[in-house]
Design a protein around this motif. Structure first.
Motif, PDB file in Angstrom:
ATOM      1  N   ARG A   1      -8.592   0.399  -8.347  1.00 57.58           N
ATOM      2  CA  ARG A   1      -8.158  -0.927  -7.908  1.00 57.58           C
ATOM      3  C   ARG A   1      -6.639  -0.993  -7.779  1.00 57.58           C
ATOM      4  N   GLU A   2      -5.938  -0.337  -8.690  1.00 54.60           N
ATOM      5  CA  GLU A   2      -4.479  -0.324  -8.613  1.00 54.60           C
ATOM      6  C   GLU A   2      -4.004   0.412  -7.358  1.00 54.60           C
TER       7      GLU A   2
ATOM      8  N   SER B   1      -5.712   0.952  -4.639  1.00 54.04           N
ATOM      9  CA  SER B   1      -6.244   0.364  -3.406  1.00 54.04           C
ATOM     10  C   SER B   1      -5.328  -0.699  -2.826  1.00 54.04           C
ATOM     11  N   GLN B   2      -4.360  -1.191  -3.614  1.00 60.59           N
ATOM     12  CA  GLN B   2      -3.436  -2.195  -3.114  1.00 60.59           C
ATOM     13  C   GLN B   2      -2.362  -1.589  -2.225  1.00 60.59           C
ATOM     14  N   ARG B   3      -2.234  -0.269  -2.265  1.00 61.27           N
ATOM     15  CA  ARG B   3      -1.194   0.386  -1.473  1.00 61.27           C
ATOM     16  C   ARG B   3      -1.674   0.599  -0.046  1.00 61.27           C
TER      17      ARG B   3
END
Length: 223
Positions: A129-130, A132-134
């Motif tokens: 999830r961390e 995937s924000q990029r």
């Protein structure tokens, strides 16, 4: 979670594959292929075991996880073709066109019992999830539908994220409004499905909780 499975070895050409299936069918769980929206309906048992199976797939890079879903109780809702589900690491190189031959070669199998590590699954899901924000994140679920089977090809972390979504759906689904009367409740969607080029409606697979009839047996938690 403890999973009771059946494992088989299937050969196509020079290669041999390990295929793992639930020992007991997910009787009240079904999947409709996304065209472009798919629907996965499951009761608490089905969604909970799917969470375990996705977690097992996340850490089994050389194993094909085959989840038969076409032979369960037919759902009264949803459109599209009922399909089975296959989970495969993208590094394994399985081609959907080879699956019918592999499936025909499955016979018998041996019992297998495994335990999943929910804490490790949660850590790897949080890592996904961390990332995937990029904007440059490409850790996605490739997918294909072939031979009445929906294939998901992914990595450890994106399978772990899917596992946590099924676990939450199983835990929170029984508390949703209307489920005691037999209504389904939308709980989540499969994460990061690769989209087809050219735009159009995004491909989705919705995860819904639905108790199985007769609904008189069903009680919300705490009642």
């Amino acid at each position: 979670m403890r999973l009771r499975l059946r494992q088989s070895r299937s050969r196509t050409g020079p290669g041999q594959h390990r295929v793992v299936q639930p020992r007991r069918p997910l009787r009240h769980t079904s999947l409709r292929a996304p065209e472009p929206i798919g629907l996965l309906l499951g009761d608490h048992d089905g969604l909970n075991r799917l969470a375990g199976l996705f977690s097992f797939a996340a850490y089994s890079r050389h194993t094909i996880v085959h989840i038969p879903l076409r032979d369960g109780v037919p759902p009264a809702e949803g459109v599209g073709e009922p399909v089975d589900l296959v989970l495969v690491h993208h590094t394994l190189g399985l081609r959907p066109g080879k699956w019918p031959e592999l499936r025909r070669a499955l016979a018998g199998g041996t019992p297998l019992t495994v335990r999943t590590d929910e804490a490790r699954t949660a850590r790897d899901a949080a890592s996904w999830r961390e990332r995937s924000q990029r904007a440059d994140c490409r850790d996605e679920l490739r997918h294909a539908t072939h031979a009445r089977t929906f294939f998901l090809f992914g990595s450890r972390d994106v399978f772990a994220e899917a596992a946590t979504r099924f676990a939450r759906a199983a835990g929170r689904g029984p508390r949703q409004k209307g489920v005691a009367k037999g209504h389904s409740a939308l709980m989540a969607g499969l994460p990061a499905l690769v989209q087809q080029p050219g735009g159009g409606h995004p491909v989705e697979v919705l995860i819904c909780f639905k108790p199985y009839p007769p609904y008189a047996h069903f009680r919300k938690p705490g009642r």
